[in-house]
Design a protein around this motif. Structure first.
Motif, PDB file in Angstrom:
ATOM      1  N   ASP A 187      58.379  12.013   3.796  1.00 28.13           N
ATOM      2  CA  ASP A 187      56.944  11.765   3.611  1.00 28.13           C
ATOM      3  C   ASP A 187      56.098  12.865   4.258  1.00 28.13           C
ATOM      4  OD1 ASP A 187      57.100   9.433   2.144  1.00 28.13           O
ATOM      5  OD2 ASP A 187      57.180   8.149   3.916  1.00 28.13           O
ATOM      6  N   THR A 188      54.958  13.141   3.616  1.00 27.31           N
ATOM      7  CA  THR A 188      53.950  13.986   4.238  1.00 27.31           C
ATOM      8  C   THR A 188      53.039  13.075   5.050  1.00 27.31           C
ATOM      9  OG1 THR A 188      54.000  15.625   2.474  1.00 27.31           O
ATOM     10  CG2 THR A 188      51.988  15.529   3.809  1.00 27.31           C
ATOM     11  N   VAL A 189      53.046  13.287   6.357  1.00 23.70           N
ATOM     12  CA  VAL A 189      52.278  12.426   7.251  1.00 23.70           C
ATOM     13  C   VAL A 189      50.959  13.112   7.588  1.00 23.70           C
ATOM     14  CG1 VAL A 189      52.236  11.370   9.552  1.00 23.70           C
ATOM     15  CG2 VAL A 189      54.365  11.397   8.220  1.00 23.70           C
ATOM     16  N   VAL A 190      49.851  12.423   7.300  1.00 16.88           N
ATOM     17  CA  VAL A 190      48.527  12.961   7.620  1.00 16.88           C
ATOM     18  C   VAL A 190      47.943  12.138   8.766  1.00 16.88           C
ATOM     19  CG1 VAL A 190      46.191  13.425   6.785  1.00 16.88           C
ATOM     20  CG2 VAL A 190      48.158  13.775   5.264  1.00 16.88           C
ATOM     21  N   LEU A 191      47.775  12.778   9.915  1.00 14.89           N
ATOM     22  CA  LEU A 191      47.336  12.085  11.125  1.00 14.89           C
ATOM     23  C   LEU A 191      45.842  12.260  11.339  1.00 14.89           C
ATOM     24  CD1 LEU A 191      50.245  13.433  13.314  1.00 14.89           C
ATOM     25  CD2 LEU A 191      49.983  11.043  12.644  1.00 14.89           C
ATOM     26  N   TYR A 192      45.200  11.203  11.789  1.00 14.31           N
ATOM     27  CA  TYR A 192      43.785  11.299  12.162  1.00 14.31           C
ATOM     28  C   TYR A 192      43.511  10.268  13.241  1.00 14.31           C
ATOM     29  CZ  TYR A 192      42.612   6.920   9.829  1.00 14.31           C
ATOM     30  OH  TYR A 192      42.541   5.596   9.483  1.00 14.31           O
ATOM     31  N   GLY A 193      42.372  10.429  13.920  1.00 17.25           N
ATOM     32  CA  GLY A 193      42.006   9.453  14.937  1.00 17.25           C
ATOM     33  C   GLY A 193      40.645   9.740  15.516  1.00 17.25           C
ATOM     34  N   GLY A 194      40.291   8.955  16.512  1.00 20.04           N
ATOM     35  CA  GLY A 194      39.027   9.144  17.204  1.00 20.04           C
ATOM     36  C   GLY A 194      39.130  10.250  18.233  1.00 20.04           C
ATOM     37  N   ASN A 195      38.144  10.347  19.119  1.00 23.27           N
ATOM     38  CA  ASN A 195      38.146  11.374  20.175  1.00 23.27           C
ATOM     39  C   ASN A 195      38.400  12.775  19.626  1.00 23.27           C
ATOM     40  OD1 ASN A 195      39.215   8.753  21.586  1.00 23.27           O
ATOM     41  ND2 ASN A 195      38.306  10.014  23.199  1.00 23.27           N
ATOM     42  N   ASN A 196      37.784  13.104  18.513  1.00 22.68           N
ATOM     43  CA  ASN A 196      37.964  14.438  17.924  1.00 22.68           C
ATOM     44  C   ASN A 196      39.435  14.769  17.694  1.00 22.68           C
ATOM     45  OD1 ASN A 196      35.138  15.907  17.930  1.00 22.68           O
ATOM     46  ND2 ASN A 196      35.271  14.719  19.825  1.00 22.68           N
ATOM     47  N   ASN A 197      40.196  13.756  17.278  1.00 21.11           N
ATOM     48  CA  ASN A 197      41.615  13.958  16.944  1.00 21.11           C
ATOM     49  C   ASN A 197      42.508  14.252  18.143  1.00 21.11           C
ATOM     50  OD1 ASN A 197      41.972  13.417  14.220  1.00 21.11           O
ATOM     51  ND2 ASN A 197      41.618  15.520  13.552  1.00 21.11           N
ATOM     52  N   TRP A 198      42.044  13.975  19.376  1.00 17.38           N
ATOM     53  CA  TRP A 198      42.917  14.250  20.523  1.00 17.38           C
ATOM     54  C   TRP A 198      44.272  13.581  20.376  1.00 17.38           C
ATOM     55  CZ3 TRP A 198      39.471  12.768  25.338  1.00 17.38           C
ATOM     56  CH2 TRP A 198      38.473  13.729  25.489  1.00 17.38           C
TER      57      TRP A 198
END
Lengths: 278, 101
Positions: free
Chosen positions: A78-89
Motif C-alpha cells: 500500500d501507498t501510505v499517505v500520512l497527515y496530522g495536526g501540529n503542522n504534521n509533526w
C-alpha cells in the motif's frame, strides 16, 4: 529522492480518497481531532498509545509494528499517505518510523490537517474499518536513528541541528509555549548545535517551503553538507519534520533523527550543556 | 511522557498549573462578537519567529505558556486571518483577543 515521491498535495489526496492501494492515515497525539472529523476513509494511529512502548521509553518493536499495521488494514504494497495536526509533526514522526521499519511507499500530505481545514475540504466522523492484513516489517534501519552516545560523539564533529524554538534553544523555555514549563531536565542545548527551528521549514499553512528556500535556509544556518547530520528537538517529533526536509526533500545522504532528544540529553549526568543564543 | 501535542484549550487553567510561576497568555478568537472554534492560533516571539500553535476550542479559547516579553498572536481560519500583540510583564494570566475575518 524528489518532492513528488514523498509529498502529496491536498488536491491530490482529495482526488485519490477512493483509489485502491492508497491508505490515508491520520497521526495525532490527541486522537479526539480524528474522532470529531477526519479525511474520509482515513484510519488513525495514536502517537502515544500505538507507536510507543507502554512501559519503556522506546518504540513498539518490529513485531508490535507488524501487529499494528496488520490490524489497521495496511499492506506492504500500500501507498501510505500520512497527515496530522501540529503542522504534521507526528505525521512526520510516523513517516520516519515507517521508513525505520522498511515501508517503501509512504508519503506526507503537504500541510497536514491544517491545510486541509483551511482549504475547507471535507471531513467525516464516520467510523472507518479496513480488512486486516498480514504486514511484514523489516529490522529497524538505524542509519536514520541516532542514540545518545553517538550524539555526544557528534559534538564538534557532525552537524547537530536543534530544531526547537529559539527560546528553548537558549534555555529560556523548556518546552514549546503551548505546554507547561515545569520539567526535570536542565535547559539549554548540545554544544556546537546550530538552531534552525523546524518552523522555518514550513509555511504558515503548514506546507513545506520550496526546495530552493530549504536549501538556502540550511546553507545560511551553517550546515556543512560534507558532514553527517543529527537532528533533535524535545521528544523527537519536530526533528522528524526537519529530518524529512533534509533527508527526503533535499536528499542529504546521512541524516539521523535523535528521538531521545532534549528530554533525554538534558537529563544525562555529566554531558556538556550550553545555554544562551549563539 | 507528555508530548508536544496540543492539550485541550479551556477558559480555566488545569488544576496542576501554578499561575504564579507560568506566564499564561489566554484568550479568544472572534469574528465580530462570535467565538471562532477550530482556528489555528500561532504565537510569534518579538522577532516574529514562530513559537507555538494551538487550535481553538469550540468556544474559541486558546492558551499559551510563554515567558515575559512581547508576543504576537496570529489566528488562521478558513473565514480569514487576524493578529494582535500582547506584552506580558511577568508571570500570571494575560488576556488577549484576536479578531479574524
Amino acid at each position: 529522492m524528489s518532492r513528488e515521491n514523498v509529498l502529496v498535495s491536498a488536491q491530490w489526496a482529495e482526488e485519490n480518497l477512493e483509489t485502491p492501494g492508497v491508505v490515508l492515515v491520520e497521526v495525532d497525539e490527541d486522537t479526539s481531532a480524528y474522532d470529531n472529523g477526519h479525511i474520509p476513509g482515513a484510519v488513525k494511529i495514536d502517537w502515544k498509545t500505538e507507536l510507543q512502548d507502554p512501559v519503556r521509553r522506546d518504540f513498539v518493536d518490529r513485531a508490535g509494528f507488524e501487529k499494528l499495521l496488520s490490524a489497521k488494514g495496511i499492506g506492504n504494497d500500500d501507498t501510505v499517505v500520512l497527515y496530522g495536526g501540529n503542522n504534521n509533526w507526528f505525521a512526520a514522526y510516523a513517516y520516519w518510523y515507517f521508513k525505520l521499519y522498511g515501508h517503501d511507499k509512504v508519503q506526507l500530505l503537504d500541510g497536514g490537517r491544517k491545510k486541509w481545514e483551511l482549504d475547507g475540504r471535507p471531513l467525516s466522523a464516520d467510523a472507518v474499518s479496513r480488512e486486516e492484513t498480514t504486514y511484514t516489517a523489516r529490522e529497524q534501519d538505524t542509519a536514520i536513528r541516532a542514540f545518545r552516545d553517538e550524539v555526544v560523539q557528534a559534538i564538534d564533529a557532525k552537524n547537530l541541528v536543534d530544531v526547537r524554538s529559539p527560546d528553548e534553544f537558549s534555555g529560556k523555555l523548556l518546552a514549546p509555549a503551548h505546554l507547561p514549563q515545569e520539567q526535570a531536565q536542565r535547559a539549554g542545548h548540545i554544544p556546537t548545535a546550530i538552531n534552525v527551528p523546524w518552523s522555518k521549514a514550513a509555511n504558515e499553512d503548514g506546507t513545506f517551503r520550496s526546495d530552493e528556500e530549504l536549501r538556502e535556509l540550511y546553507k545560511e544556518a551553517g550546515i556543512d553538507e560534507s558532514k553527517a547530520t543529527i537532528a533533535y528537538c524535545r521528544i523527537g517529533e519536530r526533528s522528524s519534520h526537519t529530518w524529512f526536509a533534509l533527508h527526503e526533500l533535499l536528499g542529504h545522504s546521512d541524516v539521523k533523527n535523535y528521538d531521545g532528544s532534549w528530554t533525554e540529553y538534558g537529563s544525562l549526568v555529566g554531558v556538556p550543556v550550553e545555554v544562551g543564543a549563539h | 511522557m507528555s508530548g508536544c501535542g496540543a492539550p485541550e484549550q479551556t477558559a480555566t487553567l488545569p488544576a496542576n498549573i501554578d499561575a504564579g510561576k507560568e506566564t499564561v497568555l489566554h484568550g479568544k478568537v472572534l469574528a465580530g462578537e462570535t467565538p471562532v472554534g477550530g482556528a489555528y492560533v500561532r504565537l510569534l516571539d518579538s522577532s516574529g519567529e514562530f513559537t507555538a500553535e494551538v487550535v481553538t476550542s469550540a468556544d474559541g479559547d486558546f492558551r499559551f505558556f510563554a515567558a515575559p516579553g512581547d508576543w504576537t498572536v496570529r489566528a488562521l481560519h478558513r473565514s480569514g486571518n487576524g493578529e494582535t500583540t500582547v506584552s506580558a510583564d511577568g508571570p500570571g494570566l494575560h488576556q488577549v483577543a484576536v479578531t479574524v475575518g
